[in-house]
Scaffold this motif. Structure first.
Motif, mmCIF file in Angstrom:
data_model
loop_
_atom_site.group_PDB
_atom_site.id
_atom_site.type_symbol
_atom_site.label_atom_id
_atom_site.label_comp_id
_atom_site.label_asym_id
_atom_site.label_seq_id
_atom_site.Cartn_x
_atom_site.Cartn_y
_atom_site.Cartn_z
ATOM 1 N N VAL A 1 -48.040 -19.981 79.507
ATOM 2 C CA VAL A 1 -47.345 -18.869 79.773
ATOM 3 C C VAL A 1 -48.041 -17.755 80.862
ATOM 4 C CG1 VAL A 1 -46.877 -16.454 78.796
ATOM 5 C CG2 VAL A 1 -46.523 -18.383 77.492
ATOM 6 N N ARG A 2 -49.534 -18.022 81.007
ATOM 7 C CA ARG A 2 -49.816 -17.227 82.094
ATOM 8 C C ARG A 2 -49.413 -17.777 83.508
ATOM 9 N NH1 ARG A 2 -54.757 -18.715 81.167
ATOM 10 N NH2 ARG A 2 -55.019 -16.997 79.432
ATOM 11 N N THR B 1 -38.788 -24.275 77.009
ATOM 12 C CA THR B 1 -40.286 -24.340 76.906
ATOM 13 C C THR B 1 -40.512 -25.717 76.480
ATOM 14 O OG1 THR B 1 -40.890 -21.997 76.671
ATOM 15 C CG2 THR B 1 -42.430 -23.301 75.944
ATOM 16 N N SER C 1 -41.941 -17.755 74.679
ATOM 17 C CA SER C 1 -42.478 -18.959 75.368
ATOM 18 C C SER C 1 -43.945 -19.389 74.715
ATOM 19 C CB SER C 1 -42.474 -18.818 76.796
ATOM 20 O OG SER C 1 -41.043 -18.845 77.543
ATOM 21 N N PHE C 2 -44.654 -18.332 74.623
ATOM 22 C CA PHE C 2 -45.817 -18.527 73.823
ATOM 23 C C PHE C 2 -45.791 -19.017 72.572
ATOM 24 C CE2 PHE C 2 -49.667 -17.044 71.107
ATOM 25 C CZ PHE C 2 -50.613 -17.563 71.828
ATOM 26 N N SER D 1 -42.096 -13.646 77.469
ATOM 27 C CA SER D 1 -43.363 -14.134 77.504
ATOM 28 C C SER D 1 -43.810 -14.446 75.739
ATOM 29 C CB SER D 1 -44.394 -13.329 78.246
ATOM 30 O OG SER D 1 -44.171 -12.004 77.646
ATOM 31 N N GLY E 1 -50.873 -8.617 75.907
ATOM 32 C CA GLY E 1 -50.305 -7.893 76.962
ATOM 33 C C GLY E 1 -50.468 -6.297 77.161
ATOM 34 N N THR F 1 -42.178 -10.578 82.998
ATOM 35 C CA THR F 1 -42.728 -11.015 81.609
ATOM 36 C C THR F 1 -41.710 -11.172 80.606
ATOM 37 O OG1 THR F 1 -42.984 -8.728 81.448
ATOM 38 C CG2 THR F 1 -44.925 -9.953 82.188
ATOM 39 N N GLN G 1 -40.280 -21.537 83.580
ATOM 40 C CA GLN G 1 -41.027 -22.562 82.910
ATOM 41 C C GLN G 1 -40.721 -24.080 83.891
ATOM 42 O OE1 GLN G 1 -39.053 -20.844 81.155
ATOM 43 N NE2 GLN G 1 -39.599 -20.269 79.097
ATOM 44 N N THR H 1 -38.386 -12.476 84.793
ATOM 45 C CA THR H 1 -38.505 -13.577 83.761
ATOM 46 C C THR H 1 -39.500 -14.701 84.196
ATOM 47 O OG1 THR H 1 -37.193 -14.576 82.012
ATOM 48 C CG2 THR H 1 -36.549 -14.795 84.098
ATOM 49 N N LEU H 2 -39.595 -15.547 83.206
ATOM 50 C CA LEU H 2 -40.653 -16.666 83.099
ATOM 51 C C LEU H 2 -39.510 -17.708 83.769
ATOM 52 C CD1 LEU H 2 -42.103 -14.886 81.125
ATOM 53 C CD2 LEU H 2 -43.072 -17.234 80.360
ATOM 54 N N ILE I 1 -45.832 -16.773 84.032
ATOM 55 C CA ILE I 1 -45.511 -15.491 84.568
ATOM 56 C C ILE I 1 -46.107 -15.321 85.982
ATOM 57 C CG2 ILE I 1 -46.489 -13.213 84.371
ATOM 58 C CD1 ILE I 1 -46.889 -13.605 81.352
#
Length: 258
Positions: free
Chosen positions: A229-230, A22, A203-204, A200, A170, A197, A243, A240-241, A233
Motif C-alpha cells: 500500500v505504501r 489488489t 487495499s491494505f 488505501s 494514517g 490515499t 495498484q 487514489t491508488l 500510494i
C-alpha cells in the motif's frame, strides 16, 4: 483465490473494485459479493443503496458452491442486518476473514447505518482472523478516544480481547498499532506525502488477505501488505491508488512475493 464482501465504489478507487484490483496485482484470483451500491468519487459520497441481506446471502452461497475459498475480507457492510448475515455465512463456511470495519468514507460521507458498530463488534469481530480499523473506526469500536499512539495502544488492547487487530497509522504519523494474541506492539512506519490515499484501507486489508492466501503467517502478511500500500500510494494518481501500474512498472513480482 480469495473473496471480497464489500460495497461498490463506481470511481474504482475503493470498495470491491479496489479489492479485486489488489488481489489481481498480487496474483490471487478474486471473487466478489456486493453489499451496497454507492454514488461517490474521491471527493464525496452522495448516496448509498444497500443490497437486501437475503441477496447478500444468496451471493455468498453461490460463490461458495462453485469456488474453494478459504480466505475472505469484508469491507463496507452498511447495516446491522447485513453484518448478521455475513457473520452467519462466515461461520457456515469456516472462512478465515480479515475485517475492514468501513464506516465513513475518507471524504467524510457516512457508509454505515444506525446500530452498525455495535453489530460489528458483537457479531463479526469474534469471527475475524484480524480487524484492520483506522483511528476513527477503532475509536467507535473500542470506545477509547485516540489522539496519540498511546491512546491507540489502549484501544488495541480493548479490541484485542475480541480478535487480533491492527490500527492503521494514517493518523498516527505512519505508525501502526498491532495486537496479536493479546500482545500489543507499535510498528514504526513512514507517511508518504501524497493525496493518493482513497481506497488505501481497502487495499491494505485486501493485500493482507491475498498474502494469507499465499501461505504467509499473519505478521508477515501484514508487513507485506503495508509495503504494498505504501508503494501504491507513492505511485498513485487522481487521489487514489494505482495498484496495477505500481505492480507492473515499479515493483517486481519478486519484491512483492518474497
Amino acid at each position: 483465490m480469495a473473496l471480497s464482501i464489500a460495497g461498490f465504489d463506481p470511481s474504482g478507487g475503493a470498495g470491491i473494485l479496489a479489492d479485486i484490483k489488489t488481489f489481481s496485482a498480487l496474483g490471487v484470483y478474486g471473487a466478489g459479493v456486493i453489499t451496497a451500491l454507492t454514488a461517490q468519487n474521491v471527493r464525496r459520497v452522495s448516496g448509498v443503496m444497500a443490497v437486501p441481506p437475503e441477496f447478500v446471502a444468496e451471493q455468498i452461497d453461490l460463490v461458495m458452491e462453485d469456488l474453494n475459498i478459504v480466505h475472505a475480507k469484508t469491507g463496507m457492510l452498511y447495516s446491522e442486518e447485513i453484518v448478521l448475515t455475513v457473520a452467519e455465512k462466515i461461520r457456515k463456511y469456516d472462512l478465515q476473514v480479515v475485517v475492514d470495519p468501513v464506516m465513513v468514507a475518507a471524504s467524510g460521507g457516512s457508509l454505515s447505518a444506525g446500530g452498525f458498530s455495535d453489530a460489528l463488534r458483537d457479531h463479526l469481530l469474534p469471527e475475524a482472523l484480524i480487524a484492520t480499523p483506522n483511528v476513527a473506526e477503532a475509536e467507535r469500536l473500542s470506545g477509547v478516544p485516540i489522539r496519540t499512539v498511546d491512546d491507540a495502544v489502549r484501544a488495541a488492547g480493548v479490541l484485542g480481547e475480541i480478535c487480533d487487530v491492527i490500527i492503521t497509522g494514517g493518523h498516527l504519523g505512519g505508525n501502526n498499532v498491532l495486537c496479536i494474541d493479546g500482545d500489543v506492539s507499535v510498528l514504526e512506519g513512514e507517511l508518504v506525502e501524497s493525496r493518493n490515499t482513497h481506497g488505501s484501507g481497502c487495499s491494505f486489508s485486501a493485500a493482507t488477505t491475498a498474502y494469507l492466501e499465499m501461505g504467509l503467517e499473519l505478521a508477515d502478511a501484514l508487513r507485506k501488505a503495508g509495503d504494498f500500500v505504501r508503494e501504491a500510494i507513492r505511485y498513485g494518481h487522481h487521489g487514489t491508488l494505482n495498484q496495477f501500474w505500481m505492480y507492473g512498472e515499479q515493483v517486481s513480482a519478486e519484491d512483492l512475493h518474497d
